[in-house]
Design a protein around this motif. Structure first.
Motif, PDB file in Angstrom:
ATOM      1  N   LEU A   1       0.603  -0.600 -12.667  1.00 36.11           N
ATOM      2  CA  LEU A   1       1.656  -1.607 -12.742  1.00 36.11           C
ATOM      3  C   LEU A   1       1.559  -2.572 -11.566  1.00 36.11           C
ATOM      4  CD1 LEU A   1       4.228  -2.717 -14.082  1.00 36.11           C
ATOM      5  CD2 LEU A   1       5.528  -1.092 -12.698  1.00 36.11           C
ATOM      6  N   GLY A   2       1.290  -2.032 -10.392  1.00 40.69           N
ATOM      7  CA  GLY A   2       1.109  -2.884  -9.217  1.00 40.69           C
ATOM      8  C   GLY A   2      -0.052  -3.842  -9.397  1.00 40.69           C
ATOM      9  N   PHE A   3      -1.167  -3.350  -9.927  1.00 40.58           N
ATOM     10  CA  PHE A   3      -2.313  -4.221 -10.181  1.00 40.58           C
ATOM     11  C   PHE A   3      -1.952  -5.272 -11.222  1.00 40.58           C
ATOM     12  CE2 PHE A   3      -6.169  -5.326 -12.575  1.00 40.58           C
ATOM     13  CZ  PHE A   3      -6.881  -5.944 -11.551  1.00 40.58           C
ATOM     14  N   LEU A   4      -1.229  -4.875 -12.251  1.00 40.90           N
ATOM     15  CA  LEU A   4      -0.817  -5.801 -13.303  1.00 40.90           C
ATOM     16  C   LEU A   4      -0.036  -6.979 -12.709  1.00 40.90           C
ATOM     17  CD1 LEU A   4       0.021  -4.810 -16.752  1.00 40.90           C
ATOM     18  CD2 LEU A   4       1.876  -6.010 -15.656  1.00 40.90           C
ATOM     19  N   VAL A   5       0.895  -6.682 -11.811  1.00 37.41           N
ATOM     20  CA  VAL A   5       1.720  -7.729 -11.199  1.00 37.41           C
ATOM     21  C   VAL A   5       0.917  -8.547 -10.191  1.00 37.41           C
ATOM     22  CG1 VAL A   5       3.719  -8.142  -9.700  1.00 37.41           C
ATOM     23  CG2 VAL A   5       3.878  -6.493 -11.578  1.00 37.41           C
ATOM     24  N   ILE A   6       0.215  -7.871  -9.301  1.00 32.38           N
ATOM     25  CA  ILE A   6      -0.526  -8.572  -8.250  1.00 32.38           C
ATOM     26  C   ILE A   6      -1.636  -9.427  -8.822  1.00 32.38           C
ATOM     27  CG2 ILE A   6      -2.110  -8.193  -6.307  1.00 32.38           C
ATOM     28  CD1 ILE A   6      -0.251  -5.857  -5.479  1.00 32.38           C
TER      29      ILE A   6
ATOM     30  N   ARG B   1       0.815  -1.222   0.000  1.00 34.43           N
ATOM     31  CA  ARG B   1       0.000   0.000   0.000  1.00 34.43           C
ATOM     32  C   ARG B   1       0.846   1.270   0.000  1.00 34.43           C
ATOM     33  NH1 ARG B   1      -2.903   2.894   4.365  1.00 34.43           N
ATOM     34  NH2 ARG B   1      -4.710   3.798   3.316  1.00 34.43           N
ATOM     35  N   ARG B   2       1.848   1.324   0.834  1.00 32.84           N
ATOM     36  CA  ARG B   2       2.682   2.527   0.949  1.00 32.84           C
ATOM     37  C   ARG B   2       3.398   2.858  -0.356  1.00 32.84           C
ATOM     38  NH1 ARG B   2       4.207   3.659   6.706  1.00 32.84           N
ATOM     39  NH2 ARG B   2       5.996   4.714   5.810  1.00 32.84           N
ATOM     40  N   ALA B   3       3.682   1.837  -1.155  1.00 32.11           N
ATOM     41  CA  ALA B   3       4.366   2.073  -2.431  1.00 32.11           C
ATOM     42  C   ALA B   3       3.449   2.759  -3.449  1.00 32.11           C
ATOM     43  CB  ALA B   3       4.868   0.752  -3.007  1.00 32.11           C
ATOM     44  N   PHE B   4       2.132   2.628  -3.275  1.00 29.44           N
ATOM     45  CA  PHE B   4       1.182   3.176  -4.247  1.00 29.44           C
ATOM     46  C   PHE B   4       0.605   4.529  -3.840  1.00 29.44           C
ATOM     47  CE2 PHE B   4       0.430  -1.543  -4.700  1.00 29.44           C
ATOM     48  CZ  PHE B   4       1.259  -1.681  -5.803  1.00 29.44           C
TER      49      PHE B   4
ATOM     50  N   GLY C   1       0.058   8.234  -3.002  1.00 31.01           N
ATOM     51  CA  GLY C   1       0.730   9.482  -3.349  1.00 31.01           C
ATOM     52  C   GLY C   1       1.612   9.407  -4.567  1.00 31.01           C
ATOM     53  N   LYS C   2       1.578   8.296  -5.269  1.00 33.12           N
ATOM     54  CA  LYS C   2       2.404   8.124  -6.472  1.00 33.12           C
ATOM     55  C   LYS C   2       1.525   8.250  -7.719  1.00 33.12           C
ATOM     56  CE  LYS C   2       6.042   6.853  -3.991  1.00 33.12           C
ATOM     57  NZ  LYS C   2       5.566   6.507  -2.704  1.00 33.12           N
ATOM     58  N   PRO C   3       2.128   8.373  -8.892  1.00 34.99           N
ATOM     59  CA  PRO C   3       1.341   8.446 -10.131  1.00 34.99           C
ATOM     60  C   PRO C   3       0.501   7.180 -10.339  1.00 34.99           C
ATOM     61  CG  PRO C   3       3.623   9.054 -10.551  1.00 34.99           C
ATOM     62  CD  PRO C   3       3.555   8.529  -9.141  1.00 34.99           C
ATOM     63  N   PHE C   4      -0.625   7.362 -11.033  1.00 33.81           N
ATOM     64  CA  PHE C   4      -1.529   6.239 -11.264  1.00 33.81           C
ATOM     65  C   PHE C   4      -0.837   5.090 -11.993  1.00 33.81           C
ATOM     66  CE2 PHE C   4      -4.431   3.949 -14.036  1.00 33.81           C
ATOM     67  CZ  PHE C   4      -5.258   3.381 -13.076  1.00 33.81           C
ATOM     68  N   ALA C   5       0.093   5.395 -12.865  1.00 37.49           N
ATOM     69  CA  ALA C   5       0.779   4.351 -13.630  1.00 37.49           C
ATOM     70  C   ALA C   5       1.441   3.324 -12.705  1.00 37.49           C
ATOM     71  CB  ALA C   5       1.817   4.966 -14.563  1.00 37.49           C
ATOM     72  N   LEU C   6       1.924   3.764 -11.561  1.00 41.81           N
ATOM     73  CA  LEU C   6       2.538   2.836 -10.611  1.00 41.81           C
ATOM     74  C   LEU C   6       1.485   1.904 -10.004  1.00 41.81           C
ATOM     75  CD1 LEU C   6       5.148   1.926  -9.281  1.00 41.81           C
ATOM     76  CD2 LEU C   6       4.693   3.574  -7.467  1.00 41.81           C
ATOM     77  N   ALA C   7       0.318   2.446  -9.677  1.00 43.59           N
ATOM     78  CA  ALA C   7      -0.769   1.606  -9.154  1.00 43.59           C
ATOM     79  C   ALA C   7      -1.227   0.612 -10.220  1.00 43.59           C
ATOM     80  CB  ALA C   7      -1.938   2.470  -8.695  1.00 43.59           C
TER      81      ALA C   7
END
Length: 169
Positions: free
Chosen positions: A112-117, A99-102, A104-110
């Motif tokens: 990418l996180g969803f893509l991997v998870i 959660r902390r990695a996502f 306050g960060k750009p949506f693209a990171l979230a």
């Protein structure tokens, strides 16, 4: 200052929105739309909800409620009982742990996180389904469902953001 009964009901309804929305998505996932083969590749809307709410409002999506939504979806879709629930628990747990990695960060990171998870979750479910029938299942429907799901995630996340901003608060 004490809240009135109406304010308490309003707050409860706002806090129930993420789970209610996830239940609605579970039901919509199994509604036949008349497209041949759609049932095997319907996007994993509930996984999108599990990820989004685990990252942005985990207090409003308790794991037990999410597990029950997964069981409901399995019953409605006539899939092996517990498969969707397990998938949602994996997505929820991994998203919560990162959660902390996502935040306050750009949506693209979230995304990418969803893509991997979701990829890990989808692979696990495919593997368990293959073990259940004692032979490898063709990966094509699972891969296509995964691709459709991650492609639609930005649109569905945009809807979640609007719900979060204007309803849940």
């Amino acid at each position: 200052m004490r809240m009135t009964a109406t304010q308490r009901v309003d707050l409860w309804l706002r806090h129930a929105t993420p789970i209610a929305l996830t239940v609605l998505l579970a039901v919509l996932s199994v509604v036949p739309i008349g497209v041949p083969g759609y049932a095997t590749v319907v996007p994993a809307y509930t996984a999108m909800a599990a990820f989004y709410w685990a990252v942005f409002r985990p207090d409003l999506q308790p794991p037990f409620a999410l597990f029950l939504v997964g069981v409901l979806q399995d019953i409605l879709a006539a899939t092996p009982l517990g498969m969707t629930a397990l998938s949602l628990m994996v997505v929820h747990g991994l998203a919560l742990s990162q959660r902390r990695a996502f935040l306050g960060k750009p949506f693209a990171l979230a995304w990418l996180g969803f893509l991997v998870i979701h990829g890990l979750s989808a692979f696990l479910i495919w593997l368990l389904a293959s073990m259940l029938v004692l032979q490898p299942i063709g990966p094509e429907p699972a891969v296509f469902q995964y691709l459709v799901t991650v492609t639609l995630f930005p649109l569905v996340a945009w809807i979640f953001v609007r719900m979060h901003r204007y309803v849940v608060r």
